[in-house]
Design a protein around this motif. Structure first.
Motif, mmCIF file in Angstrom:
data_model
loop_
_atom_site.group_PDB
_atom_site.id
_atom_site.type_symbol
_atom_site.label_atom_id
_atom_site.label_comp_id
_atom_site.label_asym_id
_atom_site.label_seq_id
_atom_site.Cartn_x
_atom_site.Cartn_y
_atom_site.Cartn_z
ATOM 1 N N GLY A 73 37.371 57.948 41.401
ATOM 2 C CA GLY A 73 37.195 58.592 42.707
ATOM 3 C C GLY A 73 37.693 60.024 42.697
ATOM 4 N N HIS A 74 37.992 60.525 43.881
ATOM 5 C CA HIS A 74 38.476 61.903 43.986
ATOM 6 C C HIS A 74 39.847 62.047 43.327
ATOM 7 N N ASP A 75 40.150 63.256 42.904
ATOM 8 C CA ASP A 75 41.451 63.568 42.317
ATOM 9 C C ASP A 75 42.455 63.741 43.462
ATOM 10 N N LEU A 76 43.228 62.702 43.733
ATOM 11 C CA LEU A 76 44.130 62.713 44.888
ATOM 12 C C LEU A 76 45.235 63.758 44.746
ATOM 13 N N ARG A 77 45.710 63.981 43.529
ATOM 14 C CA ARG A 77 46.753 64.998 43.330
ATOM 15 C C ARG A 77 46.219 66.380 43.684
ATOM 16 N N GLU A 78 45.011 66.645 43.303
ATOM 17 C CA GLU A 78 44.393 67.924 43.633
ATOM 18 C C GLU A 78 44.168 68.037 45.138
ATOM 19 N N MET A 79 43.803 66.942 45.776
ATOM 20 C CA MET A 79 43.537 66.958 47.212
ATOM 21 C C MET A 79 44.791 67.254 48.026
ATOM 22 N N ILE A 80 45.893 66.585 47.665
ATOM 23 C CA ILE A 80 47.096 66.781 48.476
ATOM 24 C C ILE A 80 47.786 68.115 48.187
ATOM 25 N N ALA A 81 47.400 68.758 47.085
ATOM 26 C CA ALA A 81 47.968 70.076 46.780
ATOM 27 C C ALA A 81 47.491 71.136 47.771
ATOM 28 N N ASP A 82 46.304 70.907 48.346
ATOM 29 C CA ASP A 82 45.753 71.845 49.331
ATOM 30 C C ASP A 82 44.948 71.049 50.352
ATOM 31 N N PRO A 83 45.664 70.411 51.308
ATOM 32 C CA PRO A 83 44.993 69.481 52.217
ATOM 33 C C PRO A 83 44.433 70.115 53.494
ATOM 34 N N GLY A 84 44.283 71.420 53.515
ATOM 35 C CA GLY A 84 43.760 72.079 54.704
ATOM 36 C C GLY A 84 42.358 71.613 55.053
ATOM 37 N N GLU A 85 42.018 71.687 56.332
ATOM 38 C CA GLU A 85 40.726 71.172 56.795
ATOM 39 C C GLU A 85 39.547 71.847 56.103
ATOM 40 N N GLU A 86 39.584 73.153 55.974
ATOM 41 C CA GLU A 86 38.452 73.844 55.358
ATOM 42 C C GLU A 86 38.306 73.475 53.888
ATOM 43 N N LYS A 87 39.434 73.327 53.210
ATOM 44 C CA LYS A 87 39.401 72.916 51.810
ATOM 45 C C LYS A 87 38.819 71.509 51.686
ATOM 46 N N MET A 88 39.251 70.591 52.567
ATOM 47 C CA MET A 88 38.740 69.229 52.536
ATOM 48 C C MET A 88 37.254 69.194 52.867
ATOM 49 N N ARG A 89 36.854 69.978 53.855
ATOM 50 C CA ARG A 89 35.442 70.021 54.231
ATOM 51 C C ARG A 89 34.584 70.511 53.066
ATOM 52 N N ALA A 90 35.058 71.549 52.383
ATOM 53 C CA ALA A 90 34.316 72.097 51.242
ATOM 54 C C ALA A 90 34.227 71.069 50.114
ATOM 55 N N LEU A 91 35.318 70.334 49.874
ATOM 56 C CA LEU A 91 35.334 69.337 48.807
ATOM 57 C C LEU A 91 34.333 68.228 49.082
ATOM 58 N N PHE A 92 34.362 67.681 50.292
ATOM 59 C CA PHE A 92 33.474 66.561 50.595
ATOM 60 C C PHE A 92 32.018 67.003 50.662
ATOM 61 N N ARG A 93 31.779 68.226 51.093
ATOM 62 C CA ARG A 93 30.408 68.745 51.067
ATOM 63 C C ARG A 93 29.926 68.935 49.635
#
Length: 264
Positions: A73-93
């Protein structure tokens, strides 16, 4: 220099192999992290999908994972390093674009699944056109166990599986084995671990024997019509049949059948 280093790293995280028959193998190559889908892996996948769209020599794509798992699945360590909404939106898109890209390729895409396929890794299996798994493989959309419903994986699951089995996986986060995944239509079938590559080769070989233009037309209309109402779906299928009938492979194939020259 930083950009060059990033490109080299991304290439190493996705191994690309091809044979003389047009079979392209994309292998997620982060075995230490169970092939988690980092930003750079998603970029590398998208780059290859874009290239394959322009590659007339490609006939079949096989998506695999290196090491002990298909994809965690997604790299959770990378996700929590920068959990801002715009970053998350860009990742999931970005991840959604990869899943859609696999579907929109004109050639069949086969998932070769071993070990675990979890969360977005399970989504990746569901997004492929076909999936063959080792009997020891395991599948889950387990985000709910961490308080995070697997909403984006649910899009692929809902289109690959009946609703109730998909929702059971999403609501419980439970792991299922390969035999159960086949019963729920998440994968085509499970085979003995030591027979996995032979079965992938057999399936790819069967597809390679079919006309590439017919497969491209058929795949495109299939994904279009499953999102439509029945009347619109028949219109889409009608136009696809008309287009296919005009193709050289169909004309030659029908003539060969009528003349008694047809081979399966």
């Amino acid at each position: 220099m930083d950009d060059i280093g990033k490109d080299i790293g991304a290439a190493r995280e996705l191994q690309i192999d091809r044979d003389e028959n047009g079979v392209v193998r994309l292998t997620l190559n982060r075995p230490a992290s169970f092939n988690a889908l980092s930003d750079s892996v998603l970029d590398a996948l998208q780059e290859q999908i874009d290239a394959l769209r322009e590659d007339a020599s490609a006939r079949v794509v096989i998506l695999a994972g290196a090491g002990r798992a298909f994809c965690a699945g997604h790299d959770l360590r990378e996700m929590i390093a920068d959990p801002g909404e715009e970053k998350m939106r860009a990742l999931f898109r970005k991840c959604s674009a990869v899943m859609l890209g696999l579907q929109r390729l004109s050639v069949p895409v086969i998932a070769r699944v071993h070990g675990a396929a979890v969360a977005a890794g399970c989504q990746l299996v569901a997004a492929c056109d076909l999936a063959i798994a080792a009997r020891s493989a395991r599948f889950a959309v387990s985000g709910i166990n961490l308080g995070l419903f697997c909403s984006t994986p649910s899009v692929a699951l809902a289109r690959a599986m009946p609703r109730k089995p998909a929702l059971e996986m999403l609501f419980t986060g439970d792991m299922i084995d390969a035999e159960e995944a086949a019963r729920r239509f998440l994968i085509n079938r499970a085979v003995d671990d030591d027979a996995l590559d032979a079965e992938i080769d057999r399936l790819a070989g069967t597809i390679l024997a079919k006309p590439a233009d017919a497969l491209a037309i058929g795949k495109a209309q299939f994904y279009q019509h499953i999102e439509q109402d029945v009347a619109s779906a028949y219109e889409t299928a009608t136009e696809a049949m008309v287009c296919n009938m005009a193709s050289p492979s169909a004309r030659d194939g029908i003539a060969a059948f009528l003349e008694g020259r047809h081979k399966k």
